[in-house]
Design a protein around this motif. Sequence first.
Motif, PDB file in Angstrom:
ATOM      1  N   PRO B  75      -7.986   1.376  -2.651  1.00 47.80           N
ATOM      2  CA  PRO B  75      -7.083   2.260  -3.396  1.00 47.80           C
ATOM      3  C   PRO B  75      -7.686   3.639  -3.656  1.00 47.80           C
ATOM      4  O   PRO B  75      -6.999   4.652  -3.510  1.00 47.80           O
ATOM      5  CB  PRO B  75      -6.852   1.502  -4.705  1.00 47.80           C
ATOM      6  N   THR B 129      11.328   3.359  -6.843  1.00 45.70           N
ATOM      7  CA  THR B 129      10.751   2.010  -6.718  1.00 45.70           C
ATOM      8  C   THR B 129      11.528   1.248  -5.648  1.00 45.70           C
ATOM      9  O   THR B 129      12.527   1.738  -5.124  1.00 45.70           O
ATOM     10  CB  THR B 129      10.867   1.229  -8.037  1.00 45.70           C
ATOM     11  N   GLN B 139      12.204  -9.813  -6.354  1.00 46.45           N
ATOM     12  CA  GLN B 139      10.959  -9.037  -6.406  1.00 46.45           C
ATOM     13  C   GLN B 139       9.728  -9.936  -6.514  1.00 46.45           C
ATOM     14  O   GLN B 139       8.699  -9.685  -5.890  1.00 46.45           O
ATOM     15  CB  GLN B 139      11.027  -8.077  -7.599  1.00 46.45           C
ATOM     16  N   PRO B 143       7.187  -8.908  -2.643  1.00 53.06           N
ATOM     17  CA  PRO B 143       6.691  -7.640  -3.180  1.00 53.06           C
ATOM     18  C   PRO B 143       7.078  -6.457  -2.306  1.00 53.06           C
ATOM     19  O   PRO B 143       7.203  -6.589  -1.085  1.00 53.06           O
ATOM     20  CB  PRO B 143       5.161  -7.835  -3.195  1.00 53.06           C
ATOM     21  N   SER B 147       3.518   1.084  -5.141  1.00 57.20           N
ATOM     22  CA  SER B 147       2.413   1.422  -6.039  1.00 57.20           C
ATOM     23  C   SER B 147       1.116   0.791  -5.541  1.00 57.20           C
ATOM     24  O   SER B 147       1.125  -0.064  -4.647  1.00 57.20           O
ATOM     25  CB  SER B 147       2.713   0.892  -7.446  1.00 57.20           C
ATOM     26  N   VAL B 148       0.006   1.201  -6.132  1.00 55.64           N
ATOM     27  CA  VAL B 148      -1.285   0.597  -5.791  1.00 55.64           C
ATOM     28  C   VAL B 148      -1.259  -0.908  -6.071  1.00 55.64           C
ATOM     29  O   VAL B 148      -1.744  -1.706  -5.270  1.00 55.64           O
ATOM     30  CB  VAL B 148      -2.425   1.267  -6.579  1.00 55.64           C
ATOM     31  N   ASN B 149      -0.659  -1.282  -7.202  1.00 55.61           N
ATOM     32  CA  ASN B 149      -0.594  -2.706  -7.500  1.00 55.61           C
ATOM     33  C   ASN B 149       0.275  -3.453  -6.502  1.00 55.61           C
ATOM     34  O   ASN B 149      -0.019  -4.599  -6.160  1.00 55.61           O
ATOM     35  CB  ASN B 149      -0.088  -2.940  -8.925  1.00 55.61           C
ATOM     36  N   ASP B 150       1.351  -2.811  -6.044  1.00 50.47           N
ATOM     37  CA  ASP B 150       2.149  -3.409  -4.966  1.00 50.47           C
ATOM     38  C   ASP B 150       1.261  -3.658  -3.752  1.00 50.47           C
ATOM     39  O   ASP B 150       1.291  -4.735  -3.154  1.00 50.47           O
ATOM     40  CB  ASP B 150       3.270  -2.456  -4.526  1.00 50.47           C
ATOM     41  N   LEU B 152      -1.955  -3.999  -3.534  1.00 49.15           N
ATOM     42  CA  LEU B 152      -2.925  -5.079  -3.745  1.00 49.15           C
ATOM     43  C   LEU B 152      -2.227  -6.438  -3.750  1.00 49.15           C
ATOM     44  O   LEU B 152      -2.801  -7.437  -3.309  1.00 49.15           O
ATOM     45  CB  LEU B 152      -3.712  -4.846  -5.037  1.00 49.15           C
ATOM     46  N   ALA B 153      -0.969  -6.469  -4.216  1.00 49.47           N
ATOM     47  CA  ALA B 153      -0.210  -7.728  -4.194  1.00 49.47           C
ATOM     48  C   ALA B 153       0.105  -8.126  -2.754  1.00 49.47           C
ATOM     49  O   ALA B 153      -0.012  -9.293  -2.383  1.00 49.47           O
ATOM     50  CB  ALA B 153       1.072  -7.598  -5.010  1.00 49.47           C
ATOM     51  N   GLU B 435      -5.333 -11.779  -9.164  1.00 55.30           N
ATOM     52  CA  GLU B 435      -4.275 -11.169  -9.962  1.00 55.30           C
ATOM     53  C   GLU B 435      -4.644 -11.148 -11.429  1.00 55.30           C
ATOM     54  O   GLU B 435      -4.498 -10.158 -12.112  1.00 55.30           O
ATOM     55  CB  GLU B 435      -2.986 -11.970  -9.767  1.00 55.30           C
TER      56      GLU B 435
END
Lengths: 441, 441
Positions: B75, B129, B139, B143, B147-150, B152-153, B435
Amino acid sequence: MDTQTRQVNSSEVAPTQQQKPTTTPHVVIVGGGFGGLQVAKELGRQPVHVTIIDRHNFHLFQPMLYQVATAGLSPSDISNPIRAILEKQNNTGTLMAEVTGIDLDEQQVLLGDRQAVHYDYLVLATGATSNYFGHPEWQQLAPGLKSVNDALAVRRTVLSAFEAAEREPDEQKRKALLTFVLVGGGPTGVELAGAIAELAHQSLKCNFRHIDLSMTRIILVQGPDRILPGFPATLAQRASKQLQQMGVEIKTGEHVKEVREDGVMVGDEHLATENIIWTAGVKASPAGEWLHADVDHDGRVKVQSNLSVPGHSNIFVIGDTALVTQNGKHLPGLAPVAIQEGKYVASVIASRTTGGTAGRSPFHYFDKGTLATVGRGFGIVDIGPLRFSGLLAWLAWLLVHIFFLIGFRNRILVLLEYAWTYITFQRGTRIILPENDVRQP
Amino acid sequence: MDTQTRQVNSSEVAPTQQQKPTTTPHVVIVGGGFGGLQVAKELGRQPVHVTIIDRHNFHLFQPMLYQVATAGLSPSDISNPIRAILEKQNNTGTLMAEVTGIDLDEQQVLLGDRQAVHYDYLVLATGATSNYFGHPEWQQLAPGLKSVNDALAVRRTVLSAFEAAEREPDEQKRKALLTFVLVGGGPTGVELAGAIAELAHQSLKCNFRHIDLSMTRIILVQGPDRILPGFPATLAQRASKQLQQMGVEIKTGEHVKEVREDGVMVGDEHLATENIIWTAGVKASPAGEWLHADVDHDGRVKVQSNLSVPGHSNIFVIGDTALVTQNGKHLPGLAPVAIQEGKYVASVIASRTTGGTAGRSPFHYFDKGTLATVGRGFGIVDIGPLRFSGLLAWLAWLLVHIFFLIGFRNRILVLLEYAWTYITFQRGTRIILPENDVRQP
């Protein structure tokens, strides 16, 4: 195969033909840290099947974890997928799974989900976690620094504190946000203190418009009467002096009596802070419980001189989970100890399967020396008769650690990040990864 | 200062002396993406105070986010702290805060916690989004990638699927774990499909002992009758061919009717899969709701020709949250559109404060062309009369994107990561970040 558990495919059995291993002994290693990985590597050319199990898919180079926590490195700069490291060992398989226990009678490692892996030899190298000394509730308020997620939590805490201070109108609250209390004056606490001081006084200096970063307080609290008890007193003293020059306050001979929402009680003094980081001690993984073995007060398994568990000559415990005494002293929880233990146990297992003699003489740790880093360009080195501090010691620290990193990519990236930070005073990974998914804009 | 909200320290007010700005106009920008950041940069030397607010502390270079999702980048390789980018602009402050609404009467941006920031000019650049078209419950199972969290998911989903397959004894379940369904055939879906194909067929090839990675299915589902509708048909066709050669199955003219635990319904066909990634569409941030403004069905605010909101000449909306029509077509949600809009709005604001004339002619987007990458060494380029595909197009894509990355460090690191992947077929960030915090060993 018993009815309670289902054999998981380990390296020698295909998923559809599940059966217990036949003639070739199956070595199961739990934990892909320094110790476990070393065992696996050493057994790569031995006539055994090896399965290494870890709940993460990666090996983590913990000595540089403080840099992830202080925005100098990314997690993947110091991590490698375990199955990639062992890719070329045809006798070795990797499983990413959470071990839930051990069935000693059936010789099985239990993975939950009613899955199990049979072993002929078992090596437990499951490491340690932060020790809150009977106060598990403090963990929420004072993250430790043992895992990648710990490091990202510490980074989030530190960087968010400056962000929150920037928009905080109340002066008292702003002061608490700009106060960092590090509990524990071992190498990790010292490294963190130095890095946070650099962050506050150098990297972030011109980034804020309202807060005065020279007001940042960094307080290192240490129970024993000096920091870095693993180092000679002269070196520890030089490290203290360096930290103080960097603006770190050091409180030795003081114990944290309470961790609260509004700060910590250090002795009778209340330090108002929103940021507490815990590096005061470690406790072993629950491997001792799995084995119903004799453990010390930190949960470390009391192993025999050949690192096997009393009553189970085919089960070994190594690394931070093992209690090994040498010359009347417990061996410290350091990577070199785990690595040497791993090498030794691999030789014992190899020897037994091939009829050799290794493992008849007890394990002996050879201390090659210790290094630590205090901050930008300042390290301490204690190698045999050699004791020195300063820039050269820092370079020695850096080179040794880059040498022990796994893989060309990680070495190059870490070297680049350190060079960039050294030249520019900036830190490369100053991003706050949100704890939970925030999907709404 | 009103009694309901408390003025937050914005760039011109010290925290202890909170008051409304006096003569120098205060420009508040919400969102530190391509559009918002451009406005801030352009206003750096204008006689205004600027405050940029973002809920993250970093600007994210979204065009390379698919590489974070597929273990090619970290990231922080494509992120920069907003306050570091704007460090040298003395008239500009940065606030990390979540905007909860806008008080149009009092001209305040509300930050929750009863804090507020007064504005004279307001620019909303709050992005978009993933759009699940009325099925928000999808959702959790599928996923997106915004976003960065997306990212990483998605990385966690993809890498964990191979890990779970390796220990899965049931063949049907193993097949579902090795099936990846990508919903949406735009540039992001295409990039992801290519990268996952490389991962399965190259990087991971020799890493597993039980599963046969050549069985991996990657299925790209696209509603319209061809992929990459933003590109000329000839280029889209070449991209399709390239994807198919890489082992990607393409289903065009098919719609996802249902997303379930056990897979997706594509038309009447059920695809059993554990891995669904959603890049089928976007919806705008709730800026339209904050403004009570007229929006289209995706929530984009219908702005005037100078990008201001009807009835509020001092409020502008740009980027993915704005609906801008040019030559009868809506402008696409691309970085160059947001950047040009940001430049334009900054010139309008600067002009008004200095009595200039900018902003009297309507905003006009100049399309410099589009590039996309399909996989290892294959890109497509559509720049004016120039249309080509292949290695040269891939290099063009890479160079243009590295040029637009912010900062020397990120450019060098990204270039190194791409070079390393190109040479070794490996991916550098193959670690599964858990997570939730897993602190027990």
